[in-house]
Design a protein around this motif. Sequence first.
Motif, PDB file in Angstrom:
ATOM      1  N   TYR A  15     108.679  -4.261  28.193  1.00 56.16           N
ATOM      2  CA  TYR A  15     108.805  -5.713  28.332  1.00 56.16           C
ATOM      3  C   TYR A  15     107.461  -6.273  28.783  1.00 56.16           C
ATOM      4  O   TYR A  15     106.835  -5.732  29.704  1.00 56.16           O
ATOM      5  CB  TYR A  15     109.878  -6.081  29.357  1.00 56.16           C
ATOM      6  N   GLU A  16     107.018  -7.356  28.156  1.00 58.22           N
ATOM      7  CA  GLU A  16     105.774  -8.011  28.545  1.00 58.22           C
ATOM      8  C   GLU A  16     105.939  -9.520  28.511  1.00 58.22           C
ATOM      9  O   GLU A  16     106.593 -10.061  27.617  1.00 58.22           O
ATOM     10  CB  GLU A  16     104.633  -7.620  27.607  1.00 58.22           C
ATOM     11  N   ALA A  17     105.350 -10.190  29.481  1.00 55.48           N
ATOM     12  CA  ALA A  17     105.279 -11.650  29.494  1.00 55.48           C
ATOM     13  C   ALA A  17     103.906 -12.043  30.023  1.00 55.48           C
ATOM     14  O   ALA A  17     103.486 -11.582  31.086  1.00 55.48           O
ATOM     15  CB  ALA A  17     106.372 -12.251  30.369  1.00 55.48           C
ATOM     16  N   THR A  18     103.204 -12.867  29.261  1.00 54.18           N
ATOM     17  CA  THR A  18     101.869 -13.303  29.665  1.00 54.18           C
ATOM     18  C   THR A  18     101.863 -14.810  29.861  1.00 54.18           C
ATOM     19  O   THR A  18     102.639 -15.546  29.248  1.00 54.18           O
ATOM     20  CB  THR A  18     100.821 -12.923  28.617  1.00 54.18           C
ATOM     21  N   GLY A  19     100.957 -15.260  30.736  1.00 54.32           N
ATOM     22  CA  GLY A  19     100.843 -16.685  30.995  1.00 54.32           C
ATOM     23  C   GLY A  19     102.100 -17.278  31.595  1.00 54.32           C
ATOM     24  O   GLY A  19     102.526 -18.371  31.218  1.00 54.32           O
ATOM     25  N   VAL A  20     102.696 -16.551  32.532  1.00 51.53           N
ATOM     26  CA  VAL A  20     103.945 -17.015  33.155  1.00 51.53           C
ATOM     27  C   VAL A  20     103.618 -18.114  34.166  1.00 51.53           C
ATOM     28  O   VAL A  20     102.905 -17.878  35.140  1.00 51.53           O
ATOM     29  CB  VAL A  20     104.686 -15.862  33.853  1.00 51.53           C
TER      30      VAL A  20
END
Length: 271
Positions: free
Chosen positions: A78-83
Amino acid sequence: MLDTGEVKRHVRAWMRAEVAAGTDIALLVAVSDAPVAEESLQVLADGVEHAVTETRDRFGSRLHLLHGLPEGAVEIVYEATGVGAASVPPSDDADAVLHLRPSRYCEVDEFDRIAAEIVGEATGAVAVQAVVDWVHDHLDYVPGSSTITDSARSTYLARQGVCRDYAHLTATLLRASGIPARCSSVYAPGLSPMDFHLVVEALVEDEWLVVDATHLAPRASMVRIATGQDAADTAFMTTLAGNVTLTGIQITAVVDPELPRETPGEQLPLR
């Protein structure tokens, strides 16, 4: 301290497991309702991409379901960028009831006298800080010192634990003091060693304030994953059917432009 509205977080969770044929898994790894620039969740079962279903649990957390996994290795990324900063969830009248109750890991009814001794005549945010300070001062953070069966009671007696133990004891003492409290799993930039982290939110004057008696990471850069009464509601992986052996896990959480400074006692929402 930095304005949390300007902070951008980047998070990643990698897990590997061996599963039996027909295994079903529930995941709580996705950031909860915060704006993100890019986000992905990939599940590979023996190297082949496996379908994922997203739903919500009773607390509104994003729950991902994996059904009918074949026997062999499963890799989850799982990846999330610019949160960015999430909106602060509103409270309602039911919160003041639900989050005062005992739960699986929080034996609230057993802590009335202890909580009264800690809090005294204090109320509101002052009472919350009294509990956080007491837990911080009376527990030793010892990695590997507790198990999934440990609760607020066993932590109080052992006087040591990891983040979930600190959170359970904090939430229990707050509820016993008449302050609604819930537990939230988070990505925590600055945490060392890096891992999923569990903190507490206390309801004070209709606002949820995040507290963390471990003082191991700045609260201003934490990212909510899941919320519930205790760790039973926020586990990153739950086996629904079959058999799972976790063989590897790596969590990464960083922040731009720089890590905020933690100020114990500052009143902050979890965003």
